[in-house]
Design a protein around this motif. Structure first.
Motif, PDB file in Angstrom:
ATOM      1  N   ARG A 124       3.714  11.571  -0.412  1.00 42.63           N
ATOM      2  CA  ARG A 124       4.593  12.295  -1.336  1.00 42.63           C
ATOM      3  C   ARG A 124       5.326  11.322  -2.253  1.00 42.63           C
ATOM      4  NH1 ARG A 124       8.748  16.459   1.271  1.00 42.63           N
ATOM      5  NH2 ARG A 124       6.727  17.393   1.816  1.00 42.63           N
ATOM      6  N   ARG A 125       5.404  11.677  -3.543  1.00 46.49           N
ATOM      7  CA  ARG A 125       6.069  10.820  -4.523  1.00 46.49           C
ATOM      8  C   ARG A 125       7.557  10.710  -4.209  1.00 46.49           C
ATOM      9  NH1 ARG A 125       3.684  10.364  -9.604  1.00 46.49           N
ATOM     10  NH2 ARG A 125       5.524   9.128 -10.140  1.00 46.49           N
TER      11      ARG A 125
ATOM     12  N   LEU B 209       0.829  -1.204   0.000  1.00 46.71           N
ATOM     13  CA  LEU B 209       0.000   0.000   0.000  1.00 46.71           C
ATOM     14  C   LEU B 209       0.867   1.259   0.000  1.00 46.71           C
ATOM     15  CD1 LEU B 209      -2.691   1.504   0.326  1.00 46.71           C
ATOM     16  CD2 LEU B 209      -2.543   1.089   2.780  1.00 46.71           C
ATOM     17  N   LYS B 210       1.850   1.304   0.883  1.00 47.65           N
ATOM     18  CA  LYS B 210       2.708   2.485   0.964  1.00 47.65           C
ATOM     19  C   LYS B 210       3.550   2.655  -0.296  1.00 47.65           C
ATOM     20  CE  LYS B 210       3.094   2.210   6.012  1.00 47.65           C
ATOM     21  NZ  LYS B 210       4.018   2.032   7.164  1.00 47.65           N
TER      22      LYS B 210
ATOM     23  N   GLU C 219       5.669   5.483  -4.715  1.00 51.64           N
ATOM     24  CA  GLU C 219       6.525   5.354  -5.884  1.00 51.64           C
ATOM     25  C   GLU C 219       5.780   5.521  -7.208  1.00 51.64           C
ATOM     26  OE1 GLU C 219       9.699   2.262  -5.636  1.00 51.64           O
ATOM     27  OE2 GLU C 219       8.582   1.656  -3.851  1.00 51.64           O
ATOM     28  N   LEU C 220       4.564   5.017  -7.274  1.00 57.51           N
ATOM     29  CA  LEU C 220       3.810   5.095  -8.523  1.00 57.51           C
ATOM     30  C   LEU C 220       2.800   6.231  -8.532  1.00 57.51           C
ATOM     31  CD1 LEU C 220       3.114   1.315  -9.254  1.00 57.51           C
ATOM     32  CD2 LEU C 220       5.045   2.737  -9.966  1.00 57.51           C
ATOM     33  N   GLY C 221       2.540   6.804  -7.382  1.00 57.98           N
ATOM     34  CA  GLY C 221       1.575   7.881  -7.313  1.00 57.98           C
ATOM     35  C   GLY C 221       0.149   7.443  -7.556  1.00 57.98           C
ATOM     36  N   LEU C 222      -0.157   6.175  -7.277  1.00 53.70           N
ATOM     37  CA  LEU C 222      -1.519   5.698  -7.476  1.00 53.70           C
ATOM     38  C   LEU C 222      -2.460   6.352  -6.471  1.00 53.70           C
ATOM     39  CD1 LEU C 222      -1.081   1.832  -8.028  1.00 53.70           C
ATOM     40  CD2 LEU C 222      -1.428   3.599  -9.744  1.00 53.70           C
TER      41      LEU C 222
END
Length: 239
Positions: free
Chosen positions: A212-213, A125-126, A131-134
């Motif tokens: 945050r990305r 989830l994190k 990382e992907l900004g989903l």
């Protein structure tokens, strides 16, 4: 940062993207040699790592291959005879169709088992958010689906135990057997998903700020890129 250590294994997001790319490659490859390479690269490690933890998911892959063979006997059992089972003659068309689709099953099953056996839902989830900004809703759904796989294994065992107590077959064989197995399983999963969603909203999930990305360099990412390059090479070579 100075002194920081580079993570060895790939992150959940990196494994997730790898799985998506492999899925695309499976449908791009159209030769048995290329599909065999994909199946060996992904299926062997996937089944070795995931078969003990998710035996029923592993069994579903082989049930799918068997179902493909039966379907091929009805639709594409043409060409030269290959072997016979009693009065039934199995021909080249059925064998080739089963091999091509079966190798796809093994590749997809292997990469799926590889992912679910290496990743924890909370970590997934994190990682998918950061990382992907989903969107957090999509990331939560994917992470929860991973959790449902393990719970589904326990549900299947309990359903099989109840079927045995009622005098049913130990191993499902007929379509009615599988219906008596899948219907309560799906009902349990849907009910569980409903109440987990309600619980998440009551705890303020919709109000949580987006992560945050960020990008996490890992040695595992370099290995995954190398493995993908090898698979693309086999597809081009045998295409």
């Amino acid at each position: 940062m100075p002194g920081s250590k580079i993570r060895l294994g790939p992150t959940p997001a990196q494994l997730f993207i790898y799985g998506i790319i492999v899925t695309l490659l499976v449908f791009v490859a159209d030769s048995k040699d290329a599909l065999l390479a994909l199946a060996l690269i992904n299926g062997v490690p996937g089944f070795l790592l995931g078969a003990r933890r998710y035996p029923f998911l592993t069994l579903l892959v082989f049930i799918g291959i068997w179902g493909t063979f039966l379907n091929a006997l009805l639709l594409v059992n043409t060409g030269e005879p290959v072997f016979s089972i009693g009065l039934l003659v199995v021909r080249e068309g059925a064998v080739n169709a089963t091999m091509i689709i079966g190798l796809r099953f093994i590749t997809l099953g292997g990469v799926s088992l590889l992912y679910v056996s290496q990743i924890k839902p909370r970590e997934s989830l994190k990682s998918l958010e950061a990382e992907l900004g989903l969107p957090k809703g999509i990331a939560f759904s994917i992470a929860f689906a991973l959790r449902l796989l393990k719970l589904g294994e326990q549900d299947i065992r309990e359903i099989l135990q109840m079927r045995r107590q009622r005098g049913a077959r130990r191993i499902p064989v007929t379509p009615s057997d599988y219906e008596s197995l899948m219907m309560p399983l799906l009902s349990l999963m849907l009910e569980r998903a409903r109440w987990v969603g309600i619980a998440a909203e009551l705890r303020g999930f919709a109000l949580r700020e987006n992560t945050r990305r960020t990008f996490i360099p890992t040695l595992g990412l370099a290995v995954l890129v190398l493995i993908l390059c090898v698979q693309v090479y086999f597809i081009i070579l045998y295409g």
